[in-house]
Design a protein around this motif. Structure first.
Motif, PDB file in Angstrom:
ATOM      1  N   ALA A 192       0.840  -1.192   0.000  1.00 22.04           N
ATOM      2  CA  ALA A 192       0.000   0.000   0.000  1.00 22.04           C
ATOM      3  C   ALA A 192       0.873   1.239   0.000  1.00 22.04           C
ATOM      4  O   ALA A 192       1.575   1.507   0.968  1.00 22.04           O
TER       5      ALA A 192
ATOM      6  N   GLU B 345     -10.166  -8.164  -4.222  1.00 16.78           N
ATOM      7  CA  GLU B 345      -9.338  -7.448  -3.246  1.00 16.78           C
ATOM      8  C   GLU B 345      -8.265  -8.397  -2.736  1.00 16.78           C
ATOM      9  O   GLU B 345      -8.366  -9.611  -2.914  1.00 16.78           O
ATOM     10  N   VAL B 347      -6.525  -8.143   0.670  1.00 17.12           N
ATOM     11  CA  VAL B 347      -6.120  -7.695   1.998  1.00 17.12           C
ATOM     12  C   VAL B 347      -5.091  -8.654   2.584  1.00 17.12           C
ATOM     13  O   VAL B 347      -4.990  -9.814   2.168  1.00 17.12           O
ATOM     14  N   GLU B 404     -15.134  -1.072   0.908  1.00 14.72           N
ATOM     15  CA  GLU B 404     -14.630  -0.212   1.984  1.00 14.72           C
ATOM     16  C   GLU B 404     -14.720  -0.918   3.336  1.00 14.72           C
ATOM     17  O   GLU B 404     -13.794  -0.843   4.141  1.00 14.72           O
ATOM     18  N   MET B 407     -11.897  -3.417   3.613  1.00 16.61           N
ATOM     19  CA  MET B 407     -10.598  -2.768   3.840  1.00 16.61           C
ATOM     20  C   MET B 407     -10.496  -2.186   5.234  1.00 16.61           C
ATOM     21  O   MET B 407      -9.448  -2.273   5.879  1.00 16.61           O
ATOM     22  N   SER B 410      -9.713  -4.919   7.525  1.00 16.86           N
ATOM     23  CA  SER B 410      -8.320  -5.352   7.426  1.00 16.86           C
ATOM     24  C   SER B 410      -7.414  -4.431   8.232  1.00 16.86           C
ATOM     25  O   SER B 410      -6.562  -4.886   9.007  1.00 16.86           O
ATOM     26  N   THR B 416      -3.393  -4.640   5.991  1.00 19.91           N
ATOM     27  CA  THR B 416      -3.197  -3.689   4.905  1.00 19.91           C
ATOM     28  C   THR B 416      -4.302  -3.860   3.863  1.00 19.91           C
ATOM     29  O   THR B 416      -4.896  -4.934   3.746  1.00 19.91           O
ATOM     30  N   ILE B 417      -4.546  -2.815   3.083  1.00 23.10           N
ATOM     31  CA  ILE B 417      -5.568  -2.906   2.041  1.00 23.10           C
ATOM     32  C   ILE B 417      -5.050  -3.643   0.810  1.00 23.10           C
ATOM     33  O   ILE B 417      -5.824  -4.065  -0.032  1.00 23.10           O
ATOM     34  N   SER B 418      -3.725  -3.813   0.710  1.00 16.57           N
ATOM     35  CA  SER B 418      -3.196  -4.583  -0.419  1.00 16.57           C
ATOM     36  C   SER B 418      -1.928  -5.336  -0.048  1.00 16.57           C
ATOM     37  O   SER B 418      -0.912  -4.734   0.290  1.00 16.57           O
ATOM     38  N   LYS B 427      -7.439   1.208  -5.989  1.00 13.61           N
ATOM     39  CA  LYS B 427      -7.517   1.374  -4.534  1.00 13.61           C
ATOM     40  C   LYS B 427      -7.100   2.744  -4.044  1.00 13.61           C
ATOM     41  O   LYS B 427      -6.963   2.954  -2.854  1.00 13.61           O
ATOM     42  N   TYR B 430      -9.070   4.307  -1.419  1.00 10.01           N
ATOM     43  CA  TYR B 430      -9.089   3.621  -0.120  1.00 10.01           C
ATOM     44  C   TYR B 430      -7.781   3.773   0.642  1.00 10.01           C
ATOM     45  O   TYR B 430      -7.728   3.490   1.835  1.00 10.01           O
ATOM     46  N   GLU B 434      -5.663   3.468   5.252  1.00  7.89           N
ATOM     47  CA  GLU B 434      -4.476   2.869   5.867  1.00  7.89           C
ATOM     48  C   GLU B 434      -3.393   3.895   6.191  1.00  7.89           C
ATOM     49  O   GLU B 434      -2.742   3.800   7.222  1.00  7.89           O
TER      50      GLU B 434
END
Lengths: 464, 464
Positions: A192, B345, B347, B404, B407, B410, B416-418, B427, B430, B434
């Motif tokens: 991220a 996604e 996460v 959302e 995320m 998470s 993390t969102i990714s 993303k 979003y 984070e």
């Protein structure tokens, strides 16, 4: 922004209010221990603060930022390049009180520590729980993890396990203006945004003050086997290291010592060293019992085939401990060899270039300016020590000339001017040998993005 | 600086002169394949250049920089977040012709590759030589290493071996203004200056164009053992993963599939799956023959004790290959489940939080917006796929709301969102969940330090 370089009485009062009376030092006698690190550099700070929380660090920074006071984060002061020296006056922030160690987790393989936690203490606590924090700088008994992160400390086990960078998951950092940010992620993987956590690792206090660290851990290897091999020449020893890798082994350590290094710690070793031995390798392998035994047998065979005079396995933990104590004591032991001054470099080159580097070093060594070499040969990381007799100890031009030649050679061989010690004050004049002016300009602009007023460890790494 | 977003005929001529007539595409039919990546996003570039050297890349960038033309570096276009999509018009630079693979070294454990080299091809060449490049994104058969570095690609083996970042030693990067720089070092360790190489890893084309990469390699593990375990519930499977770590194992892979994922690839699997199986784990261990056998036995025991319905070891390379083919085909196979739209996604959370995450996902899943979950459970990296029926496929508000929530959960669980796909276009709205606004501002200023005119992949990662 011009730095003031002077902390007024009024400012002292404000700083004292943040940390409490006992934790702001201003008396010269109290400041002296903070005036130097393990390099030869020294300078008196105007004050030393010992905060106990990230909030206090932020308050200190907010004051220094608004007043333009230089700030130097400091751990145990074990750095060897002057990174923690208050060259421009101002405030040292000692992180030693922020030494928590918590949340050790077997499932997540993580722990959370304060920057002031001693690296060796983290390792002991991990080991007690069957966990493993691999990076092991020689100063691990007293250096702090915050300093390790700030310098991306290495150590003997980096060969297999990597350096501090590889164990930093997430950081809490107090920025120059006193704002607290979280960088990285405690998740095993995160992509991220830009990877600012890794930009802070190894940034030598230029980008902010590290106030919290989440470290990645490993399960403790079941078994470690330690071999020592003596060689009739340093070249053969280094060739032996290359052969280990050619055989598909990645030992956890492969330490090299030349004859002079050996002679410095001879009495501390748990075995006799014959007069024909010109070099020593310490090779460690680890893993499950079966894997460690297998790898030790293969390493023995490879080293014997590489022409070792003698290969032996350390019989027990006591011998191992004695051996490593001698190895970790090598740097201070050099001081007893009778030279007047020691200048330590830590070039790192691809393994395949080590013999060429060694021969170059042998070629420039002379009695009045001798070169002693030891180091993490498994990484190609050679600690090159220039030893000067009394009549040459003050010849800065001579020293600069020799050091520059060594660094130029390292870069020419595809290597770096510093494998693990960093730049600080000691190597900032040499960094342009490795980084182009464009790269240096980029680095400066990243520094500026984090610290626009330039209060954080000013003039370190690159002169301002 | 305002970007022009328009390449004039005169500019086309200049760009063509750099790469040669066949390597500058401008005809709409030629541009269409470059208008999308593996995300749902698409936009037509104005031109596509296919340079063959770093020098050509620099010349292209110098022109685009002086004219304010947006530039998008592109590998195979296998990214899933729109990172290579020419959202703002301008020039795509395809790196696929720069695909050299050379200097594979057993002693230095390195190789040098061009950004256009296919990851799977690098792996095959390494394996042929008894070497190992671990990162294995599911698209490895066609994705390029330059894209892997730009996104810090992960894959199934990251559990034990880490991600692309952990294998990048040195980078050659063409900066936005056309200046070529070398970042990092080919030495095993380097702490010279700020670590800009790692800042470029995962920077999604925002900081420059990667034109050369020195990768770290490992010796090829002697043996790999592959286990599959079926569980009566997804929770039990994830609990089983945690138990492996509690037992001191770090498998090289621990892949998780829920019932819906299983059903998507059922026919491709090299074994039968009973109706009572709600979840599948693939667990791989590797090392020496002895170590792999030992770890496989321990893993079997732990998974059985964790309540697996069945644990079996794949008998040979053919079964293994079939299994992984099915696993790597899972993402496309989902498209055959009959839903109208898939929103993916990825996460990533601490392993100890996986069961909580799964229960949260089960709680928000509903027939018209079903959630299918699979992924690299060994890393806590869950690929969460939101599947929408025809009547909901266009309901952006609903989708945004669910994504959302996932995320936020998470991040709330310390994740993390990714984990490995990146931010790109998918993303960027979003990322503030984070990263704090201060961290985002820092990231933008680092971007600016590298690319003051903002021509590199504009508006990706954070909107401009």
């Amino acid at each position: 922004v011009a730095l003031r370089h002077q902390i007024t009485k009024g400012l002292i009062k404000r700083l004292r209010k943040v940390v409490g009376r006992p934790w702001l030092l201003t008396a010269p006698a109290d400041l002296i221990p903070y005036s130097r690190d393990a390099s030869g550099f020294s300078a008196m700070p105007e004050a030393v603060a010992l905060p106990e929380s990230a909030e206090q660090v932020c308050e200190l920074l907010a004051i220094c930022s608004s007043e333009g006071i230089p700030v130097y984060p400091r751990g145990a002061g074990s750095g060897t390049v002057g990174g923690a020296v208050a060259e421009k006056g101002g405030l040292i922030i000692s992180m030693v009180r922020m030494n928590r160690m918590e949340n050790f987790s077997h499932v997540d393989l993580l722990c959370r520590v304060g920057p002031g936690a001693v690296t060796g203490a983290i390792q002991k606590e991990a080991e007690r729980l069957g966990l493993f924090y691999p990076p092991d700088p020689a100063s691990l008994a007293f250096c702090t993890i915050g300093g390790n992160v700030a310098t991306c400390a290495g150590g003997a086990r980096a060969v297999k396990y990597g350096v501090t960078r590889d164990y930093v998951r997430a950081l809490e950092v107090a920025l120059a203006d006193g704002c607290l940010v979280r960088l990285g992620s405690e998740a095993a993987k995160s992509v991220a945004g830009l990877d600012l956590a890794r930009a802070v690792v190894g940034s030598e206090g230029l980008l902010g003050v590290i106030t919290g660290i989440t470290l990645r851990l490993l399960p403790l290897p079941q078994e470690v086997r330690t071999l020592v091999a003596l060689f009739g020449s340093a070249q053969m020893a280094l060739e032996g290291v290359s052969r280990l890798f050619q055989a598909g082994l990645v030992p956890r350590c492969a330490e090299f010592m030349d004859r002079m290094s050996l002679s410095a710690i001879l009495e501390g070793l748990p075995f006799k060293v014959g007069h024909d031995a010109e070099s020593l390798l310490i090779v460690e392998v680890d893993g499950s019992r079966a894997a460690a035994a297998e790898d030790a047998a293969l390493a023995s065979k490879v080293l014997a085939e590489a022409g070792a005079l003698d290969v032996r396995q350390m019989s027990g933990p006591r011998d191992r401990q004695q051996l490593w104590q001698a190895r970790r004591g090598l740097s201070p032991a050099i001081k007893r060899l009778g030279y007047s001054r020691k200048v330590s470099e830590d070039v790192c080159i691809p393994r395949s270039a080590m013999v060429a580097m060694l021969e170059f070093l042998q070629g420039i060594s002379r009695p009045e300016a001798a070169i002693l070499t030891f180091g993490h040969a498994g990484d190609g990381n050679l600690h090159v020590n220039l030893l000067l007799t009394q009549e040459n100890a003050g010849d800065e031009a001579l020293i600069h000339d020799i050091v520059e030649k060594i660094m130029e050679k390292s870069v020419e061989l595809g290597g770096t001017i510093s494998g693990e010690h960093g730049i600080g004050m000691a190597k900032r004049d040499y960094l342009p040998l490795e980084h182009s002016s464009r790269v240096l300009a980029l680095e400066r602009s990243v520094k500026e993005a984090f610290d626009p007023k330039g209060i954080m460890n000013p003039a370190k790494m690159f002169r301002q």
